[in-house]
Design a protein around this motif. Structure first.
Motif, short mmCIF file in Angstrom:
data_model
loop_
_atom_site.label_atom_id
_atom_site.label_comp_id
_atom_site.label_asym_id
_atom_site.label_seq_id
_atom_site.Cartn_x
_atom_site.Cartn_y
_atom_site.Cartn_z
N LEU A 195 -8.86 -3.86 22.34
CA LEU A 195 -8.83 -4.40 20.98
C LEU A 195 -7.50 -4.04 20.32
CD1 LEU A 195 -10.32 -5.65 18.46
CD2 LEU A 195 -10.95 -3.29 17.90
N VAL A 196 -6.92 -5.00 19.62
CA VAL A 196 -5.78 -4.75 18.75
C VAL A 196 -6.24 -5.05 17.32
CG1 VAL A 196 -3.45 -5.39 18.11
CG2 VAL A 196 -4.08 -5.28 20.53
N ALA A 197 -6.23 -4.04 16.47
CA ALA A 197 -6.65 -4.20 15.08
C ALA A 197 -5.44 -4.01 14.17
CB ALA A 197 -7.73 -3.18 14.73
N THR A 198 -5.46 -4.71 13.04
CA THR A 198 -4.35 -4.60 12.09
C THR A 198 -4.87 -4.15 10.73
OG1 THR A 198 -4.56 -6.92 11.42
CG2 THR A 198 -3.04 -6.42 13.24
N CYS A 199 -4.04 -3.38 10.03
CA CYS A 199 -4.34 -2.93 8.67
C CYS A 199 -3.22 -3.45 7.77
CB CYS A 199 -4.43 -1.41 8.61
SG CYS A 199 -4.67 -0.75 6.95
N GLY A 203 4.89 -5.74 10.14
CA GLY A 203 5.47 -6.22 8.89
C GLY A 203 5.69 -5.03 7.99
N PRO A 204 6.25 -5.25 6.82
CA PRO A 204 6.53 -4.13 5.91
C PRO A 204 5.28 -3.34 5.53
CG PRO A 204 7.66 -6.13 5.19
CD PRO A 204 6.74 -6.54 6.28
N SER A 205 4.14 -4.00 5.41
CA SER A 205 2.93 -3.31 4.98
C SER A 205 1.76 -3.55 5.93
CB SER A 205 2.54 -3.78 3.57
OG SER A 205 2.35 -5.19 3.55
N THR A 206 2.06 -3.84 7.20
CA THR A 206 1.01 -4.08 8.19
C THR A 206 1.23 -3.20 9.41
OG1 THR A 206 0.74 -6.38 7.49
CG2 THR A 206 -0.11 -5.79 9.66
N LEU A 207 0.19 -2.43 9.78
CA LEU A 207 0.24 -1.55 10.94
C LEU A 207 -0.91 -1.89 11.87
CD1 LEU A 207 1.70 0.97 12.19
CD2 LEU A 207 -0.13 2.35 11.16
N LEU A 216 2.67 0.82 -0.65
CA LEU A 216 2.55 1.49 0.64
C LEU A 216 3.17 0.64 1.71
CD1 LEU A 216 -1.16 2.75 0.45
CD2 LEU A 216 0.92 4.15 0.28
N ARG A 217 3.89 1.28 2.62
CA ARG A 217 4.52 0.59 3.73
C ARG A 217 3.84 0.95 5.03
NH1 ARG A 217 9.16 -1.74 2.41
NH2 ARG A 217 9.91 -1.67 4.56
N ALA A 218 4.18 0.23 6.08
CA ALA A 218 3.53 0.46 7.38
C ALA A 218 3.72 1.90 7.85
CB ALA A 218 4.09 -0.53 8.41
N GLU A 219 4.90 2.47 7.60
CA GLU A 219 5.14 3.84 8.06
C GLU A 219 4.34 4.89 7.26
OE1 GLU A 219 8.89 2.47 5.75
OE2 GLU A 219 7.44 1.64 7.20
N ASP A 220 3.70 4.44 6.16
CA ASP A 220 2.89 5.37 5.36
C ASP A 220 1.42 5.39 5.83
OD1 ASP A 220 5.06 5.94 3.68
OD2 ASP A 220 4.64 4.16 2.46
N LEU A 221 1.12 4.66 6.91
CA LEU A 221 -0.28 4.51 7.34
C LEU A 221 -0.55 5.22 8.67
CD1 LEU A 221 -0.61 0.65 6.69
CD2 LEU A 221 -0.89 2.53 5.04
#
Length: 384
Positions: free
Chosen positions: A39-43, A74-78, A51-56
């Motif tokens: 599974l590949v899940a995205t937040c 993306g900037p806000s997707t991890l 909040l940016r991706a590196e903050d998650l």
């Protein structure tokens, strides 16, 4: 709002959390997967939050997932990649949670990982009053699906009638259901079980039965075990018929099993018939025995089936009289006639124990008197 924020920022691994109005969205939401799947899940964080991706970061059931499995889309997707998933640890789903750097919960998803249900097997049914029916089954060869699986017992009259669904589950164990009333006699029924979960449905084979052929009873009541006078190798057993059968036209047969106190091995007496008393012979002197009785109703209203054995009664204990012979002693030596007589008596006693074992119809009143006389004569040491 403050209370909602507090709950949202707490991670409860025993519950699958998927809060509404989250500051982020996980995709896919609450997926159902086969064991071994990936599974590949995205937040994706809402633009309203800085909040940016590196903050998650991600956790699964409270355990932080390694950063090597993350990818910034993306900037806000991890995203996080999960490979070769095992079965869910809890039937309510595993918790996949997206967190902010300070540990706050941004969004959650429930992962349901398991197997489709197997066809239920080994359906067995019985009736205690000829108006009800209880059935139990096994969930399949493996049983464990790691997903919540519903079992539904259905029944209908053969050839006609509509499907009916049993309502009272878990009455005789995890996989069981009880139909309390509205069953017809002299009518064959079709009975089957359907199993369903998030990954599919499985249906058992259909079992056909007549209520009269599966009648059983409670165990016999008032089981009493007592000594037979001074006889050191016998016990008398008596009991009462199950009360529920007194109103039915039936024949009953009984079985006895017994064991010594320090053993787990039961010996079964099959030839009791329909009598409510029995004498056990060939027992050890001075030994505690546990005894149980069970009942099998048959020929109810002419049914030709053998009936179903009840459960065993609660064990009842009694002890045989202790032998009064002096340990290590020996009888005075006699002549050749006495030696022959002793050998013949030994052979005769062995024959009686072998052929009159259990509850046969052999009259043994005279034999009992002879044994009492023989035991008393051993005390005197002056007769054989």
């Amino acid at each position: 709002l403050a209370q909602h924020q507090t709950l949202r920022n707490r991670f409860l691994p025993s519950l699958c959390v998927s809060p509404a109005a989250d500051p982020a969205v996980i995709s896919p939401q609450d997926p159902t997967l086969l064991i071994g799947s990936s599974l590949v899940a995205t937040c994706t964080v809402s633009p309203d939050f800085a909040l940016r991706a590196e903050d998650l970061y991600w956790t699964l059931n409270g355990r932080r997932l390694p950063a090597a499995s993350y990818s910034a889309l993306g900037p806000s997707t991890l995203s996080v990649a999960l490979a070769r998933l095992n079965g869910s640890r809890q039937q309510s789903g595993d918790n996949l949670v997206c967190h902010s750097r300070d540990g706050g919960i941004l969004a959650g998803s429930c992962l349901y990982v398991g197997l489709p249900p197997e066809k239920p097997v080994n359906i067995t049914c019985w009736s205690k009053n000829m108006k009800d029916l209880t059935c139990k089954w096994a969930p399949g060869t493996e049983g464990e699906t790691f997903l919540h699986t519903n079992y539904t017992l259905k029944y209908k009259r053969r050839w006609y009638g509509q499907d009916n669904t049993c309502q009272e589950y878990h009455t005789a164990g995890t996989y069981s259901c009880h139909i309390p009333k509205d069953l017809a006699l002299f009518t064959p029924y079709e009975i089957w079980v359907e199993a369903s979960n998030r990954l599919g449905v499985a249906v058992s084979d259909v079992v056909m039965l007549d209520i009269l052929d599966v009648v059983t009873t409670d165990p016999p009541s008032d089981v009493h075990v007592s000594r037979v006078g001074d006889l050191e190798d016998q016990l008398s057993v008596r009991w009462s018929s199950p009360p529920a059968l007194k109103d039915f036209l039936f024949q009953a047969k009984y079985q006895i099993q017994y064991r010594v106190e320090d053993s787990s091995e039961w010996k079964v007496v099959d030839d009791v018939g329909n009598q409510t008393s029995c004498r056990l012979a060939g027992l050890r002197p001075g030994t505690v025995y546990f005894v149980q009785v069970r009942c099998n109703p048959f020929s109810i209203y002419g049914s030709k089936k053998a009936g179903i054995w009840s459960d065993w009664s609660n064990p009842t204990a009694a002890s045989t009289p202790r032998s009064e012979r002096v340990a290590g002693g020996c009888d005075p030596k006699g002549g050749e006639q006495n030696t022959t007589l002793r050998r013949e008596l030994k052979q005769f006693f062995g024959w009686v124990k072998k052929h009159a074992y259990g509850c046969s119809n052999l009259g043994i009143k005279l034999y009992d008197q002879w044994r009492v006389w023989l035991q008393k004569s051993h005390k005197a040491r002056n007769q054989v």
